[in-house]
Design a protein around this motif. Structure first.
Motif, PDB file in Angstrom:
ATOM      1  N   ARG A   1       0.785  -1.136  -0.055  1.00  0.00           N
ATOM      2  CA  ARG A   1       0.080  -0.094   0.051  1.00  0.00           C
ATOM      3  C   ARG A   1       0.868   1.339   0.066  1.00  0.00           C
ATOM      4  NH1 ARG A   1      -2.463   2.392   4.452  1.00  0.00           N
ATOM      5  NH2 ARG A   1      -0.496   2.218   5.384  1.00  0.00           N
ATOM      6  N   ASP A   2       1.772   1.248   0.854  1.00  0.00           N
ATOM      7  CA  ASP A   2       2.712   2.377   0.940  1.00  0.00           C
ATOM      8  C   ASP A   2       3.578   2.820  -0.573  1.00  0.00           C
ATOM      9  OD1 ASP A   2       1.861   2.485   3.564  1.00  0.00           O
ATOM     10  OD2 ASP A   2       3.917   1.850   4.405  1.00  0.00           O
ATOM     11  N   ARG A   3       3.832   1.591  -1.183  1.00  0.00           N
ATOM     12  CA  ARG A   3       4.565   1.951  -2.551  1.00  0.00           C
ATOM     13  C   ARG A   3       3.416   2.638  -3.561  1.00  0.00           C
ATOM     14  NH1 ARG A   3       8.592  -0.889  -5.438  1.00  0.00           N
ATOM     15  NH2 ARG A   3       9.469  -1.172  -3.434  1.00  0.00           N
ATOM     16  N   LEU A   4       2.259   2.269  -3.597  1.00  0.00           N
ATOM     17  CA  LEU A   4       1.312   2.842  -4.385  1.00  0.00           C
ATOM     18  C   LEU A   4       0.804   4.162  -3.767  1.00  0.00           C
ATOM     19  CD1 LEU A   4      -0.906   2.722  -6.580  1.00  0.00           C
ATOM     20  CD2 LEU A   4      -2.293   1.347  -5.179  1.00  0.00           C
TER      21      LEU A   4
ATOM     22  N   ASN B   1      -8.391   3.326  -2.611  1.00  0.00           N
ATOM     23  CA  ASN B   1      -9.275   3.804  -3.572  1.00  0.00           C
ATOM     24  C   ASN B   1      -8.858   5.288  -3.876  1.00  0.00           C
ATOM     25  OD1 ASN B   1     -11.664   5.680  -4.352  1.00  0.00           O
ATOM     26  ND2 ASN B   1     -12.567   3.547  -4.158  1.00  0.00           N
ATOM     27  N   PHE B   2      -8.769   5.822  -5.242  1.00  0.00           N
ATOM     28  CA  PHE B   2      -8.360   7.088  -5.588  1.00  0.00           C
ATOM     29  C   PHE B   2      -9.138   7.436  -7.008  1.00  0.00           C
ATOM     30  CE2 PHE B   2      -5.550   3.824  -7.541  1.00  0.00           C
ATOM     31  CZ  PHE B   2      -5.431   4.237  -8.853  1.00  0.00           C
TER      32      PHE B   2
ATOM     33  N   LEU C   1       0.820   7.634  -5.976  1.00  0.00           N
ATOM     34  CA  LEU C   1      -0.227   8.503  -6.051  1.00  0.00           C
ATOM     35  C   LEU C   1      -0.027  10.102  -5.653  1.00  0.00           C
ATOM     36  CD1 LEU C   1      -2.878   5.871  -5.319  1.00  0.00           C
ATOM     37  CD2 LEU C   1      -2.524   6.819  -7.498  1.00  0.00           C
ATOM     38  N   ASN C   2       0.519  10.003  -4.234  1.00  0.00           N
ATOM     39  CA  ASN C   2       0.841  11.387  -3.683  1.00  0.00           C
ATOM     40  C   ASN C   2       1.497  12.058  -4.392  1.00  0.00           C
ATOM     41  OD1 ASN C   2      -0.244  12.530  -1.147  1.00  0.00           O
ATOM     42  ND2 ASN C   2       1.973  12.441  -0.541  1.00  0.00           N
TER      43      ASN C   2
ATOM     44  N   LEU D   1      -2.837  14.170 -11.205  1.00  0.00           N
ATOM     45  CA  LEU D   1      -3.471  13.073 -11.876  1.00  0.00           C
ATOM     46  C   LEU D   1      -4.524  12.378 -11.179  1.00  0.00           C
ATOM     47  CD1 LEU D   1      -0.131  11.570 -13.671  1.00  0.00           C
ATOM     48  CD2 LEU D   1      -2.133  13.025 -14.679  1.00  0.00           C
ATOM     49  N   TYR D   2      -4.182  12.304  -9.776  1.00  0.00           N
ATOM     50  CA  TYR D   2      -5.020  11.397  -8.959  1.00  0.00           C
ATOM     51  C   TYR D   2      -5.184  11.999  -7.570  1.00  0.00           C
ATOM     52  CZ  TYR D   2      -2.179   7.878 -11.560  1.00  0.00           C
ATOM     53  OH  TYR D   2      -1.486   7.405 -12.726  1.00  0.00           O
TER      54      TYR D   2
END
Length: 204
Positions: A94-97, A122-123, A101-102, A107-108
């Motif tokens: 989760r931290d990698r994704l 969820n994004f 995203l952050n 974009l997200y």
């Protein structure tokens, strides 16, 4: 009161002291489809929907399938015994994704909260349609979803995300990534690479 613990069992600690009944389904914990459990306190009285031979203490007449019962019992023992190790592993995924995203706020928009259950992220896509990106990822054998699987036949957008932001565009373009103990960092990197290439490709 009753609690559906299917998304929590074997993943996060659950306090059941004040729960009267709880249920779960086997396929969510790597058991066999078609199996499930309903567990209740002794003092809770239930009325049988089906009458017949009186099996299951007169709650459910009929003979349970032994293979399904054995499989869900084994799956339940495994996920609870491995809960802490699995949680640490999935948190790493989760931290990698999350970092990716952050790092791309143009974009997200991340809809999950960082302290939430790490098994689901969820994004919302800010520049592309989620349905197009989900299909493109599927063509790469990367399976994510744009709506809850429980309501995929009738939801046009995420009611939860709409309730959070009152923004139909965000609600219509959500992507939900679900992790399990069998996923790897390499698979997360493939997802990130896929998102980059697909979104860049759609610009052209």
């Amino acid at each position: 009161f009753h609690v559906d613990i299917v998304q929590a069992i074997g993943k996060v600690p659950i306090a059941l002291d004040n729960v009267d009944l709880f249920s779960l389904t086997g396929h969510k914990i790597h058991g066999l489809p078609g199996s499930g459990l309903l567990i209740k306190k002794r003092q809770v009285l239930l009325k049988a929907h089906n009458i017949g031979g009186g099996q299951e203490n007169n709650y459910r007449s009929g003979t349970n399938t032994l293979a399904l019962s054995a499989a869900i019992a084994k799956a339940l023992r495994l996920v609870t015994a491995q809960q802490k190790d699995n949680y640490r592993h999935v948190t790493t995924l989760r931290d990698r994704l999350w970092r990716y995203l952050n790092d791309n706020p143009h974009l997200y928009k991340i809809n999950s909260f960082f302290k939430d259950n790490p098994y689901i992220v969820n994004f919302s896509l800010l520049t592309r349609k989620a349905s197009v990106v989900v299909e493109a990822l599927s063509n790469r054998q990367i399976m994510v979803s744009s709506v809850s699987s429980c309501h995929s036949k009738k939801e046009k957008f995420s009611a939860v995300i709409y309730a959070m932001y009152h923004d139909e565009t965000l609600a219509q373009n959500t992507i939900r990534v679900s992790f399990c103990k069998e996923n790897t960092l390499e698979e997360v990197d493939e997802l990130i690479k896929g998102l980059d290439e697909i979104i860049e490709g759609l610009k052209q």
